[in-house]
Design a protein around this motif. Structure first.
Motif, short mmCIF file in Angstrom:
data_model
loop_
_atom_site.label_atom_id
_atom_site.label_comp_id
_atom_site.label_asym_id
_atom_site.label_seq_id
_atom_site.Cartn_x
_atom_site.Cartn_y
_atom_site.Cartn_z
N GLU A 515 0.87 -1.17 0.00
CA GLU A 515 0.00 0.00 0.00
C GLU A 515 0.91 1.23 0.00
O GLU A 515 1.80 1.35 0.84
N LEU A 517 1.63 4.85 0.86
CA LEU A 517 1.13 5.82 1.85
C LEU A 517 1.94 7.11 1.74
O LEU A 517 3.17 7.08 1.66
N SER A 572 -1.27 -0.66 -3.92
CA SER A 572 -2.58 -0.11 -3.53
C SER A 572 -2.43 1.39 -3.32
O SER A 572 -1.52 1.82 -2.60
N ASN A 574 -4.50 4.90 -2.18
CA ASN A 574 -5.71 5.47 -1.57
C ASN A 574 -6.21 6.62 -2.43
O ASN A 574 -5.44 7.52 -2.79
N SER A 576 -9.34 9.60 -2.70
CA SER A 576 -10.43 10.22 -1.95
C SER A 576 -11.59 10.53 -2.89
O SER A 576 -11.43 10.57 -4.11
N GLU A 606 -7.93 2.05 -3.23
CA GLU A 606 -8.62 1.94 -1.95
C GLU A 606 -9.47 3.20 -1.73
O GLU A 606 -8.98 4.32 -1.85
N ILE A 607 -10.70 2.93 -1.44
CA ILE A 607 -11.58 4.07 -1.13
C ILE A 607 -12.38 3.70 0.11
O ILE A 607 -12.82 2.56 0.25
N THR A 608 -12.54 4.65 1.01
CA THR A 608 -13.22 4.30 2.26
C THR A 608 -14.72 4.17 2.01
O THR A 608 -15.28 4.78 1.10
N ASP A 636 -11.91 0.48 1.81
CA ASP A 636 -10.99 0.69 2.94
C ASP A 636 -11.80 0.91 4.22
O ASP A 636 -12.96 1.31 4.18
N ASP A 637 -11.14 0.65 5.34
CA ASP A 637 -11.77 0.88 6.66
C ASP A 637 -13.13 0.22 6.74
O ASP A 637 -14.07 0.78 7.32
N LYS A 657 -11.22 -4.28 2.99
CA LYS A 657 -10.14 -4.13 3.97
C LYS A 657 -10.79 -3.90 5.33
O LYS A 657 -11.35 -2.83 5.59
N ASP A 659 -11.32 -2.91 8.88
CA ASP A 659 -10.69 -1.80 9.61
C ASP A 659 -9.88 -2.30 10.79
O ASP A 659 -10.25 -3.26 11.47
#
Ligand code: C2E
Ligand code: CA
Ligand code: CA
Length: 749
Positions: A515, A517, A572, A574, A576, A606-608, A636-637, A657, A659
């Motif tokens: 991932e 970051l 991966s 992230n 938004s 990855e999207i929450t 995500d989360d 994923k 959390d």
């Protein structure tokens, strides 16, 4: 005449009965007006009455004795010159009796001067100068009484010498009193400052007083018989006048303000009070109006109001007006819409200008400043001059602290250009204090005080700057603004970098991907984690360009790994909601993949859950586009949002994923264990891959592995690491687990 006077007299009497007091001007006015009306009517009926009087006099002369006897209200008298005695009739109970007294006794009843009057009248009659005796005189007593005495010679000796005089007398005390009162009334009304007009039931003028003549320019004769509409102004609709009449007819009075027109066409505003009066004996209805010209007063009121609410020098509002308007604004404002700001602006050099160039120059400068501040206002903003060199502004559209900062800076920049005063360019700088409603006060005066103290801080800070009332708040705000500025700089200066945290496949026993970051290499603070700046990136929209950089960087990295033979590795990234919303995400990724010669399976997005749910339809459309590129999408989360599992079926996603909050509690916590088991079961039916993040220890790793989890990610296997360490890990050179060098972020501790 008698009837009208009796009416006036009766009104006096009733006024007295009703406990009338001279100090009661309200009653006085009404009473005076009534008497005035009576007088007017008298004039009207004057001619008729005169005739009647002449006839009565004729009759009286002929039949005076009989008349005198019959008349119930009048008495009669005889005077015998021979015996020098007086005979008179006098009421005695229900009867009338005759009494005779020597004239000396009679004289004793009358004040000396009136005796002279009587004797004079008799003498003139006897001398042939007057055919009739007519005299009014007083009778002494506890209360003076007035008598009117009439008569003539009724008996003569053969030689023509008068022997007896006779006639009637009447008590005129009430009449005299009324007459006096009406004379006063007439005088008062004639000389009254207020204009008085009398109109009849058909709304025609009957008469007006001199003040009315003066006010309107019409004279009484001109107006008599004219409709009152002659003076109506076009400013009122006909309906307005109709309403007045209706009200007059129903309630008998009207009171209010209205425009009238003078003879010369000028309009005047009058305060009008009209009352209906019904006159005995024939119930004639008249309207009596008392008017006063309030045009000037109203104009003055306006001026006073302006004076009261405006600063005479600059023409902008004054302190009182500002406080009032601000309170009104507060009352109409919703705190949820953000704070209202009050800016107090103090001029830093006015004193010097006053001292060096004189106060006139200072005044000119203030006027120029006011003009310039006015130019900085938007519709609805409040501006006032609070004191000598202090102005205040409440900008109604700046409803965030940031917007107020911007506005304060804007004001400061407005002072950059010098002011031209008396041919000299004068530079003035402002010190601005800012307070916020409701944080610094619920009322305008508190806010102005708070802004004032903040203004002193701005002065202390070196002028030409601004300060918020609350230093802590200001500090936080400044830090945030600083950060924003720094982040923009960071983008320009390429201060961002990516660290990588491996995902470990339990089944395959190896790292399947990383991932990416985001970190910010801050020149002073070192590596800064995304929790400190990603929210700001999202708010400012900078997340779009930064996110593109992340994607290109991460994909360039994965290409390198794949080129080095690790061709199963994916990265991966992230993203938004803002990036999805921006629209061209999939095109951008398509171009990147194409440029780098990568297949779609090199990338996971990855999207929450919560960001996905912001606008699910838009998200679904975008996810489908992304799927067509062959890449995978992870939620995500997972578990922190509220999306139902059933809903997930509709979403084009590939990975859940779980959390780290749930992972943290296993295996000890039964609830978390059940949740994870359920998610795993459901994911299997939906054919979704499940990743557990935040795995920090072996117990968690074992528990998850036993449940058949696909991948784990967390400190137990590896913290996020620099790219060179990631490569080492892939090539088996680096140590596994937490012994790997960890990098940045608050969790990296
Ligand atoms: P995330 O996507 O949930 O990322 C995982 C976060 O958990 C990372 O924090 C990671 O360092 C941390 N973490 C990993 N293993 C463990 C563990 O065993 N225990 C604990 N307590 N934490 C662990 P990080 O790097 O600070 O990132 C925070 C968040 O910032 C991310 O949460 C992600 O939402 C966001 N973010 C990071 N990079 C980007 C980016 O490039 N773009 C966008 N839009 N958001 C990013
Ligand atoms: Ca993530
Ligand atoms: Ca996460």
């Amino acid at each position: 005449m008698t009837g009208a006077l009796a009416l006036a007299a009766a009104s006096v009497a009733s006024a007295q009965d009703a406990g009338w007091e001279a100090s009661d001007t309200h009653h006085l006015l009404e009473w005076l007006v009534l008497v005035f009306v009576v007088l007017v009517v008298q004039r009207y009926r004057g001619r008729v009455r005169e005739l009647a009087r002449t006839q009565a006099a004729l009759r009286e002369r002929d039949e005076h004795l009989q008349l005198a006897l019959k008349a119930s209200s009048d008495g009669y008298w005889h005077y015998d010159l021979g015996s020098d005695s007086v005979l008179y009739s006098a009421p005695d109970g229900s009867q009338v009796v005759e009494r005779r007294v020597p004239s000396t006794t009679f004289r004793g009843w009358v004040p000396a001067e009136d005796v002279g009057k009587i004797e004079g009248a008799i003498a003139r009659h006897l001398a042939g100068q007057e055919r009739e005796i007519e005299v009014e005189f007083r009778l002494n007593g506890e209360q003076i009484r007035w008598l009117q005495l009439r008569g003539s010679t009724v008996l003569r000796a053969d030689d023509g010498r008068p022997l007896r005089l006779a006639g009637t007398y009447r008590d005129i005390t009430a009449f005299r009193r009324a007459q006096r009162a009406s004379r006063i009334a007439e005088e008062v009304i004639e000389s009254m400052h207020e204009a008085v007009a009398v109109s009849n039931a058909s709304h025609e003028y009957v008469t007006v007083n001199p003040a009315f003549e003066q006010m309107t320019g019409f004279c009484a004769d001109e107006l008599a018989g004219q409709p009152v509409a002659l003076l109506h102004s076009d400013r009122h609709e006909p309906a307005f006048y109709r309403r007045i009449r209706t009200e007059l007819e129903s309630s008998g009075q009207w009171q209010g303000e209205l425009w009238q027109r003078r003879k010369n066409g000028e309009e005047l505003l009058v305060a009008l009070r009209t009352s209906r009066i019904v006159l005995a004996p024939d119930n004639e209805r008249l309207y009596v109006s008392v008017l006063s010209d309030i045009t000037v007063r109203r104009r003055n009121e306006h001026r006073l109001q302006r004076l009261a609410s405006h600063d005479p020098l600059t023409g902008v509002g004054n302190r009182n007006a500002f406080l009032q308007q601000l309170d009104a604004l507060i009352a109409a404002s919703d705190a949820a819409a953000g704070p209202l700001g009050v800016l107090e602006i103090d001029l830093d050099r006015l004193k010097q200008v006053n001292e060096n160039l004189g106060h006139d120059a200072g005044d000119e400068l203030l006027q120029a400043v006011a003009l310039r501040l006015q130019a900085c206002l938007s519709e609805g903003d409040l501006l006032a001059r609070l004191g000598s060199d202090e102005f205040a502004i409440a900008p109604i559209s700046a409803r965030t602290p940031e917007a107020l900062v911007w506005y304060a800076q804007f004001l400061i920049s407005a002072f950059a250009e010098p002011f031209m005063v008396r041919g000299r360019a004068i530079t003035v700088t402002p010190s601005i204090g800012i307070s916020l409603w409701p944080e610094h006060g619920a009322e305008a005066r508190h806010l102005v005080n708070a802004a004032d103290s903040a203004m002193y801080e701005a002065k202390a800070a070196g002028r030409n700057t601004f300060r918020f009332h609350s230093q802590a708040r200001y500090q936080a705000l400044r830090e945030r603004l600083d950060l924003e500025r720094r982040i923009r700089q960071a983008v320009e200066r390429n201060e961002f970098l990516l660290v990588y945290q491996p995902r470990y496949s339990v089944a395959a026993g190896r790292v399947t991907g990383f991932e990416a970051l985001l970190r910010w290499r801050h020149p002073e603070r070192g590596l800064v984690g995304p929790d400190e700046f990603v929210p700001l990136l999202e708010e400012t929209g900078l997340v779009v360009p930064v996110g593109r950089w992340v994607l290109s960087e991460a994909l360039a990295q994965v290409r390198e790994w794949r080129q080095r033979g690790h061709d199963y590795i994916s990265v991966s990234v992230n993203v938004s909601q803002r990036q999805i919303h921006e629209g061209s995400l999939h095109q951008f990724i398509a171009i990147l993949l194409n440029e780098l010669g990568l297949r779609g399976d090199a990338l996971e997005l990855e999207i929450t859950e919560s960001q996905l749910m912001d606008d699910p339809d838009e998200a679904i459309a975008m996810l489908e586009d992304l799927h067509r590129l062959g890449l995978r999408v992870a939620i995500d989360d997972f578990g922190t949002g509220y999306s139902s599992l059933a809903y997930l079926r509709k979403l084009p996603i590939d990975i859940l994923k779980i959390d780290k909050a749930f992972v943290a509690d296993v295996p000890g916590d039964a609830d978390s264990s059940v949740i994870i088991e359920t998610v795993l079961g459901m994911a299997r039916t939906l054919k979704l891959k499940v990743v557990a993040e935040g795995v920090e220890n072996e117990a968690q790793a074992r528990f998850l592995a036993n449940l058949g989890i696909d991948e784990i990610q967390g400190y137990w296997y590896s913290r996020p690491i620099l790219v060179e360490n990631a490569l080492a890990l892939l090539e088996g050179r680096g140590a596994k687990h937490a012994s790997l060098r960890s990098v940045g972020g608050p969790q990296a501790g």
